[in-house]
Design a protein around this motif. Sequence first.
Motif, PDB file in Angstrom:
ATOM      1  N   PRO A   1       0.825  -1.215   0.000  1.00 48.12           N
ATOM      2  CA  PRO A   1       0.000   0.000   0.000  1.00 48.12           C
ATOM      3  C   PRO A   1       0.861   1.268   0.000  1.00 48.12           C
ATOM      4  N   GLY A   2       2.028   1.201   0.616  1.00 46.55           N
ATOM      5  CA  GLY A   2       2.950   2.354   0.639  1.00 46.55           C
ATOM      6  C   GLY A   2       3.398   2.729  -0.761  1.00 46.55           C
ATOM      7  N   ASP A   3       3.708   1.685  -1.584  1.00 46.22           N
ATOM      8  CA  ASP A   3       4.123   1.936  -2.980  1.00 46.22           C
ATOM      9  C   ASP A   3       3.010   2.680  -3.713  1.00 46.22           C
ATOM     10  N   MET A   4       1.784   2.171  -3.470  1.00 47.44           N
ATOM     11  CA  MET A   4       0.657   2.760  -4.209  1.00 47.44           C
ATOM     12  C   MET A   4       0.357   4.193  -3.743  1.00 47.44           C
ATOM     13  N   LEU A   5       0.515   4.422  -2.447  1.00 50.07           N
ATOM     14  CA  LEU A   5       0.305   5.773  -1.918  1.00 50.07           C
ATOM     15  C   LEU A   5       1.291   6.748  -2.561  1.00 50.07           C
ATOM     16  N   GLN A   6       2.545   6.291  -2.638  1.00 50.66           N
ATOM     17  CA  GLN A   6       3.603   7.096  -3.263  1.00 50.66           C
ATOM     18  C   GLN A   6       3.243   7.423  -4.712  1.00 50.66           C
TER      19      GLN A   6
END
Lengths: 298, 308
Positions: free
Chosen positions: A148-153
């Motif tokens: 989810p962090g990758d996608m938030l970025q």
Amino acid sequence: MRTGKVRSNPIITSEMKIKMRGWRTALGIAAYLGVLMLIGFLYYMAFIQTNMSWNSSVNARQEAGMQIYIALAVVQFALILLITPAQTAGTVSGEREKQTLDLLLATKISSVGIIFGKLISSMSYILLLIITSIPLFSLVFLFGGVTPGDMLQLFIFYMITAFAVGSIGIFYSTLFKRTVMSTVVTYITIFFLGLVSVILGAYMISIQYSGTMPQPSNPTVPFVLYINPAVGLADILVTEPGGFSTLLGLSIGPVGRLDFWIVNSMVMLVVAAMLLIISMYKINPVRRISFKKGKKRK
Amino acid sequence: MLRIVNLVKKYGNFTAVDNLNLELEKGDIYGFVGPNGAGKTTTMRIVATLLEATSGTVLVDGINASENPVRVREKIGYMPDFFGVYDNLKVDEYMDFYGSCYGLSKAERSKRTNELLELVDLRDKKHEYVDTLSRGMKQRLCLARSLIHNPELLILDEPASGMDPRARLEMKGILKTLKDMDKTILISSHILHELAELCTSIGIIERGRLVYSGRLQDIMRRITGKTILEITLLDKTDKAVNLLREQPLVEDIYGEDNTLEVSFNGGEQDMADLLRLLINHGIPVLSFTREEGSLEEVFMEVTRHADR
């Protein structure tokens, strides 16, 4: 009761009302998601046909998930670059063509209010497209490999890119009288940012490596690449630690502790802010920018 | 209410407005007359803070337009000669939008919208889309829009242009109502006789210069140098004509039945003396009036000079 500047801006209220009226917006979102779904589906089919299945190894599934994610990310990025100019490049020139700009400028609303109203109302549509694509992107989580962090970025970067491209559109729409002209010039500018900056950047990197003996101990990313959002996207999507610049063996110079995409975003934000300030100045008929909205009448 | 001092607007070497001076008191209806390209619209746009002057001062109710445009905009209602409307907005939403742009509260916007739509006779069109209205209705809506914040000064650039005679009459009626509401109005129009009926003063602008400014009759006299008197008699027309011919201030006499049109070079006291003379000679005068000047005549005269 006043409820904040953004919500009380009459341009935003009015344009949102106009945009959301009828089926055009809903159809636009459906078509947009349709394209993304098609891309995701094609990649999924390719995954099935390469004899992989849900029983495949975790690594193979993660690799497939990553491929679908990258494909969706690149297509969404391209769609943002395509749609944003169409939404913003006619905002002010369109008012001029419709002969409504003078009526607006003769009111108490400031040039800052007009430019921000136009920007936010057109960006809201892009934002809506980006947000509605989140559930589609979330399907990638089933494969693993993407956090989810990758996608938030990625989504933060999308919004910054849309804001920067939107500002270019607004800037040209204040500069040119005709919407056709401002739209064409906005697309040309994006083409230059995207392609020409890469060619120039590659040339500058090649200069760093050639002709100087011995090789430079700390080759840096050419400045021209900082204005290219496509390189920022590449940095986000490269999985190697250190991202795109490490992959090329380059240092990102004085801001070396930051990821390339962050520096790229900062440069885009600064350029966008400058373009918006110039737009506010250009639109103001008496060339005095008022940052204060007039007091409410009692 | 409005004071323009030494206003100059230049575009490169071309001077659009050349040292223009004008003063309007509260309640004045001032008609701007002049050929196309004379500088009427440029002057009006400068007053409406939509254009920067090269030099000179515009004061609206004592506020300098270039120094404090936002405060001036509060006091001005502006209707341009050409304007568009937003697609997909209904009449009440259109009014509401501009009301918000002037910072009016929701309740005030709603109240003003109802009042103004009543004034311009568009109340029954309140929930219709603006782009479905006829041209005349759009002009009236635009006038209502310019009044949404209850401005003291109205700047109307050709408000009746492109309208059919009926729509023009309706617009004239609305302007008369505004006159009764003691609004100060700066208006330009090519429908000159309507302007003449409506305006307290007229300004004639030619090549950026305000060549004449004042009451229409005074302008007439200054341009043509004479007054036209219309004298209606019961009988003894021949005797009256002979008597009038002997008067040094009478320049010419045109007659039809018992009505005489006399071209007269004197002032108001001379006119009173002439009437006394006719009565003393036993001529039965039914009416003795100074003919209102024809603005068309003035306009033609001025533009004839401008063409030379």
